[in-house]
Scaffold this motif. Structure first.
Motif, PDB file in Angstrom:
ATOM      1  N   LYS A   8       0.816  -1.211   0.000  1.00  0.00           N
ATOM      2  CA  LYS A   8       0.000   0.000   0.000  1.00  0.00           C
ATOM      3  C   LYS A   8       0.849   1.261   0.000  1.00  0.00           C
ATOM      4  O   LYS A   8       0.493   2.258  -0.643  1.00  0.00           O
ATOM      5  CB  LYS A   8      -0.938  -0.008   1.206  1.00  0.00           C
ATOM      6  N   GLU A  14      -8.912   1.533   1.287  1.00  0.00           N
ATOM      7  CA  GLU A  14      -8.369   1.858   2.605  1.00  0.00           C
ATOM      8  C   GLU A  14      -7.743   3.252   2.609  1.00  0.00           C
ATOM      9  O   GLU A  14      -7.925   4.023   3.563  1.00  0.00           O
ATOM     10  CB  GLU A  14      -7.329   0.806   3.009  1.00  0.00           C
ATOM     11  N   LEU A  15      -7.025   3.578   1.543  1.00  0.00           N
ATOM     12  CA  LEU A  15      -6.422   4.912   1.439  1.00  0.00           C
ATOM     13  C   LEU A  15      -7.488   5.994   1.327  1.00  0.00           C
ATOM     14  O   LEU A  15      -7.304   7.110   1.821  1.00  0.00           O
ATOM     15  CB  LEU A  15      -5.490   4.963   0.223  1.00  0.00           C
ATOM     16  N   GLU A  16      -8.610   5.655   0.688  1.00  0.00           N
ATOM     17  CA  GLU A  16      -9.705   6.620   0.588  1.00  0.00           C
ATOM     18  C   GLU A  16     -10.299   6.911   1.969  1.00  0.00           C
ATOM     19  O   GLU A  16     -10.594   8.071   2.299  1.00  0.00           O
ATOM     20  CB  GLU A  16     -10.781   6.082  -0.351  1.00  0.00           C
ATOM     21  N   LYS A  17     -10.496   5.885   2.771  1.00  0.00           N
ATOM     22  CA  LYS A  17     -11.021   6.079   4.123  1.00  0.00           C
ATOM     23  C   LYS A  17     -10.048   6.873   4.990  1.00  0.00           C
ATOM     24  O   LYS A  17     -10.472   7.625   5.876  1.00  0.00           O
ATOM     25  CB  LYS A  17     -11.304   4.723   4.766  1.00  0.00           C
ATOM     26  N   GLU A  18      -8.763   6.706   4.730  1.00  0.00           N
ATOM     27  CA  GLU A  18      -7.749   7.443   5.486  1.00  0.00           C
ATOM     28  C   GLU A  18      -7.592   8.879   5.008  1.00  0.00           C
ATOM     29  O   GLU A  18      -6.840   9.652   5.608  1.00  0.00           O
ATOM     30  CB  GLU A  18      -6.403   6.713   5.392  1.00  0.00           C
ATOM     31  N   GLY A  19      -8.267   9.237   3.916  1.00  0.00           N
ATOM     32  CA  GLY A  19      -8.172  10.584   3.380  1.00  0.00           C
ATOM     33  C   GLY A  19      -6.937  10.838   2.549  1.00  0.00           C
ATOM     34  O   GLY A  19      -6.626  11.999   2.238  1.00  0.00           O
ATOM     35  N   GLU A  20      -6.246   9.790   2.129  1.00  0.00           N
ATOM     36  CA  GLU A  20      -5.008   9.945   1.359  1.00  0.00           C
ATOM     37  C   GLU A  20      -5.263  10.113  -0.128  1.00  0.00           C
ATOM     38  O   GLU A  20      -4.463  10.738  -0.826  1.00  0.00           O
ATOM     39  CB  GLU A  20      -4.083   8.737   1.589  1.00  0.00           C
ATOM     40  N   LYS A  64      -5.563  17.802   2.694  1.00  0.00           N
ATOM     41  CA  LYS A  64      -6.235  16.909   3.625  1.00  0.00           C
ATOM     42  C   LYS A  64      -6.798  17.705   4.799  1.00  0.00           C
ATOM     43  O   LYS A  64      -6.171  18.650   5.273  1.00  0.00           O
ATOM     44  CB  LYS A  64      -5.254  15.858   4.153  1.00  0.00           C
ATOM     45  N   ASP A 114      -7.327  18.662   8.455  1.00  0.00           N
ATOM     46  CA  ASP A 114      -6.596  18.420   9.705  1.00  0.00           C
ATOM     47  C   ASP A 114      -6.951  19.505  10.710  1.00  0.00           C
ATOM     48  O   ASP A 114      -7.696  20.447  10.424  1.00  0.00           O
ATOM     49  CB  ASP A 114      -5.083  18.363   9.458  1.00  0.00           C
ATOM     50  N   GLN A 133     -14.203  16.868   6.142  1.00  0.00           N
ATOM     51  CA  GLN A 133     -14.852  16.250   5.004  1.00  0.00           C
ATOM     52  C   GLN A 133     -16.294  16.746   4.876  1.00  0.00           C
ATOM     53  O   GLN A 133     -17.016  16.871   5.861  1.00  0.00           O
ATOM     54  CB  GLN A 133     -14.856  14.726   5.164  1.00  0.00           C
TER      55      GLN A 133
END
Length: 254
Positions: free
Chosen positions: A102, A137-143, A164, A166, A173
């Protein structure tokens, strides 16, 4: 005596046995006899496996004559997607991207986004089968940011999320309700857009205005209208009465 009779009967049975069905069955389970067909089988299998393979193992797995047919072997080696390592004597498939986790996937997405575009998820999946799951998974992490198909919501394109939310920037979001409302908005066509602007007392710019359509009553080709007589404006009024000013005197005397 009975044993000899049984042996003779067994030989006669073998002699009458039809082996064509056995042969045809083995052909049905093979990868085909055509060279190009076997080439496709071998390349597709090498593409689907993450690890390099020996030529003999690849021939056995795909049930092809890759290790004995020189024509097939030459086509296989000369394919632009086939890589050969002479040190290990192993063959591998050259994917568009080279990553197996990943973190490396995110690095590749960042590199492509900095160039000004995203990456088709299908191309990433060809390089690594677990890529779609890692992208979610990266989408859920906001990456990353992804686009999906309208019909079934499958992953289509992926982009790196440079901005992102923060605690420092205070961003967060957007709620799903507003995202759904945004995507439900439809852009009107040119005609409806002009009508909407006119109803609000607005006018489209010259660049956006629709060009008028050509008149349907165009003249047929081959027929030309007679040239019109140009109106002559007399300026030398002091010569009026002495010469005809409407007459062309060019070339007189030649």
């Amino acid at each position: 005596m009975s044993l000899s009779k049984d042996a003779d009967a067994f030989k006669r049975i073998l002699h009458r046995q039809d082996y064509t069905s056995w042969h045809s069955q083995s052909e049905d389970t093979s990868s085909g006899t055509n060279v190009n067909t076997q080439l496709v089988y071998a390349i597709d299998h090498l593409k689907s496996t993450p690890n390099p393979m020996r030529l003999q193992d690849l021939a056995i797995v795909t049930n092809t004559h890759l290790d004995t047919d020189m024509v097939l072997l030459e086509k296989f080696k000369s394919h632009d997607r086939i890589l050969y390592d002479p040190k290990t004597d192993l063959y591998s498939y050259r994917h568009d991207f080279n990553f197996r986790n990943k973190a490396a996937l995110l690095t590749e997405i960042q590199r492509q986004t900095r160039k000004g575009g995203g990456i088709p998820v299908r191309a990433l999946k060809e390089s690594w089968k677990e890529a779609p799951q890692a992208i979610e998974e990266l989408e859920k992490e906001g990456e990353v940011l992804v686009t999906r198909t309208v019909k079934d919501g499958q992953l289509r394109m992926v982009f790196w999320n440079e901005i992102k939310p923060d605690e420092e920037s205070g961003g967060k979001q957007v709620e799903k309700e507003f995202l759904d409302l945004w995507h439900q908005l439809k852009v009107p066509n040119d005609v409806d857009l002009l009508k909407a602007l006119a109803s609000e007392g607005l006018q489209a710019t010259a660049a956006e205005a629709l060009a008028p359509k050509a008149s349907l009553s165009t003249k047929k080709k081959g027929k030309r209208s007679a040239p019109r007589q140009r109106q002559v404006k007399i300026t030398n009024v002091h010569l009026k009465g002495e010469i005809d000013l409407s007459r062309d005197y060019h070339g007189v005397g030649k």
